[in-house]
Design an enzyme around this catalytic site. Structure first.
Site, PDB file in Angstrom:
ATOM      1  N   CYS A 172     -38.567  -5.759 -67.852  1.00  0.00           N
ATOM      2  CA  CYS A 172     -38.963  -6.887 -67.012  1.00  0.00           C
ATOM      3  C   CYS A 172     -39.255  -8.092 -67.895  1.00  0.00           C
ATOM      4  O   CYS A 172     -39.825  -7.955 -68.982  1.00  0.00           O
ATOM      5  CB  CYS A 172     -40.213  -6.531 -66.191  1.00  0.00           C
ATOM      6  N   GLU A 204     -38.613  -7.356 -61.863  1.00  0.00           N
ATOM      7  CA  GLU A 204     -38.946  -8.319 -60.805  1.00  0.00           C
ATOM      8  C   GLU A 204     -37.748  -8.399 -59.866  1.00  0.00           C
ATOM      9  O   GLU A 204     -36.700  -8.958 -60.218  1.00  0.00           O
ATOM     10  CB  GLU A 204     -39.257  -9.682 -61.429  1.00  0.00           C
ATOM     11  N   LEU A 228     -50.336 -10.683 -56.489  1.00  0.00           N
ATOM     12  CA  LEU A 228     -51.152 -11.869 -56.764  1.00  0.00           C
ATOM     13  C   LEU A 228     -52.105 -11.629 -57.934  1.00  0.00           C
ATOM     14  O   LEU A 228     -52.158 -12.402 -58.874  1.00  0.00           O
ATOM     15  CB  LEU A 228     -51.930 -12.271 -55.509  1.00  0.00           C
ATOM     16  N   HIS A 229     -52.914 -10.564 -57.839  1.00  0.00           N
ATOM     17  CA  HIS A 229     -53.791 -10.071 -58.897  1.00  0.00           C
ATOM     18  C   HIS A 229     -55.009 -10.940 -59.207  1.00  0.00           C
ATOM     19  O   HIS A 229     -55.968 -10.450 -59.807  1.00  0.00           O
ATOM     20  CB  HIS A 229     -53.016  -9.786 -60.180  1.00  0.00           C
ATOM     21  N   ASN A 263     -53.755   1.503 -63.248  1.00  0.00           N
ATOM     22  CA  ASN A 263     -53.332   2.696 -63.970  1.00  0.00           C
ATOM     23  C   ASN A 263     -53.112   2.267 -65.425  1.00  0.00           C
ATOM     24  O   ASN A 263     -52.056   1.742 -65.759  1.00  0.00           O
ATOM     25  CB  ASN A 263     -52.036   3.236 -63.355  1.00  0.00           C
ATOM     26  N   CYS A 285     -44.968   2.216 -63.748  1.00  0.00           N
ATOM     27  CA  CYS A 285     -43.597   2.128 -64.230  1.00  0.00           C
ATOM     28  C   CYS A 285     -43.531   1.517 -65.624  1.00  0.00           C
ATOM     29  O   CYS A 285     -44.225   0.567 -65.946  1.00  0.00           O
ATOM     30  CB  CYS A 285     -42.744   1.318 -63.255  1.00  0.00           C
TER      31      CYS A 285
END
Length: 354
Positions: free
Chosen positions: A113, A169, A226-227, A304, A347
């Site tokens: 990514c 993404e 968003l986070h 995680n 992932c």
């Protein structure tokens, strides 16, 4: 990219392809039925085709896509993560999760990514390449076949949900992801026939691509990672925020929600002492009420952590208070049922280990 595959093509394009190979147009539907309905890419099983045609068509339209490197399981076998090796050695991951009421596969859209989010294992590895449409669809076909064959505890079943939340993404590989969505949702013999409403496409907030997706007229669910609700921290956690800040992302999401009538999932990985403060919960609730109202649902995700990372999950009392405050602001907020922490299900972890 791999060679052209049947799953890269729309049904009319498949007709053209078999014609080019000297075959009758109806062979396109036969091949499509085998791949999308019978979930088979084995030419030996295509006994309704003459042997010579079978070999020629399989050679041209069913090139090898993904080989299993390994499966790892947890949750009493109901969560299975698979590491795949593509034709060029590229490693990608998908996760199949069986719940009492549904079965979901989380698929990758890129190898690696390019978004560089610092708390994400995939982001730290950088982007290797986009996946082809067929490589994305193949992850779904193999998951559907695994469920049909009873590969997970509970006996044979049906794949019901697809989430584009694996490596990469999705909206940075826009055309191939969109084509994959169509292959997944088109009825037989065009595709796998899974409802658009059972497909979720996630993004870290590529606002122009969200607006483009809105214009497609699909019914897939949009998820926005968003986070954090404030630009200052989000510039660090999600670096593309420097181009498309929070307000622009939420306005694009509102356009999608209003066009489709579907709630937008707001993904929020809760990170200890980073984005879990009560004031951020209040700000998140206020912003979402302003931009999306009842068309938002916050998924709080206990982080995680990746091995050796400084990032860690928030303590449970902090998580509970965060959820309470967002709900109190009038925005639906729940904690996602996390699966697979003991098998590195975030992932990118498995590929990094390999």
């Amino acid at each position: 990219m791999p060679k052209r595959h049947l799953a890269d093509l729309s049904l009319p394009e498949r007709v053209d392809a078999v014609r080019e190979l000297g075959e009758q147009p109806f062979r396109a539907k036969q091949l499509s039925h085998h791949y999308f309905s019978r979930l088979s890419a084995d030419p030996e099983a295509m006994t309704d085709l003459p042997v010579a045609s079978r070999e020629r068509l399989a050679g041209e339209l069913f090139p090898p896509l993904l080989d299993t490197v390994r499966h790892i399981e947890c949750d009493n076998g109901t969560t299975r993560k698979t590491l795949w090796r593509a034709h060029d050695g590229t490693l990608i991951e998908s996760v199949l999760m069986r719940y009492p009421d549904r079965t979901t596969v989380c698929v990758s859209s890129q190898a690696g990514c390019g978004m560089a989010c610092p708390f994400c294992a995939t982001g730290q590895g950088g982007l290797q390449r986009n996946l082809s449409t067929a490589e994305i669809v193949e992850q779904v076909r193999l998951a559907a076949a695994a469920m049909r064959d009873g590969a997970l505890p509970g006996g044979p079943g049906r794949l019901s949900n697809i989430v584009f939340m694996g490596m990469g993404e999705p909206l940075a590989n826009y055309k191939r992801v969109l084509d994959a969505v169509r292959r997944i949702t088109d009825p037989d013999p065009g595709g796998l026939g899974i409802s658009q409403r059972s497909v979720t496409v996630s993004t870290v907030g590529l606002a122009p691509a969200i607006r483009k997706l809105t214009a497609e007229g699909l019914q897939v669910r949009l998820a926005v990672s968003l986070h954090t609700p404030d630009d200052e921290l989000r510039d660090t956690l999600v670096p593309v925020n420097n181009r498309w800040p929070v307000a622009e992302v939420l306005e694009a999401a509102r356009g999608y929600a209003e066009s489709t009538g579907r709630r937008v999932s707001i993904e929020y990985a809760l990170i200890r002492d980073m984005n879990d403060q009560p004031w951020r919960a209040d700000l998140l609730g206020s912003l979402l009420r302003k931009h999306l109202g009842r068309l938002a649902h916050v998924n709080v995700i206990p982080l995680n952590p990746t091995p050796g990372s400084k990032w860690d999950a928030s303590p449970k009392p902090v998580e509970q208070e965060f959820v309470r405050r967002v709900n109190e602001a009038g925005v639906a907020c729940t904690v996602r049922d996390t699966r697979g922490q003991e098998i590195a299900a975030a992932c990118g972890q498995l590929a990094a280990e390999e």
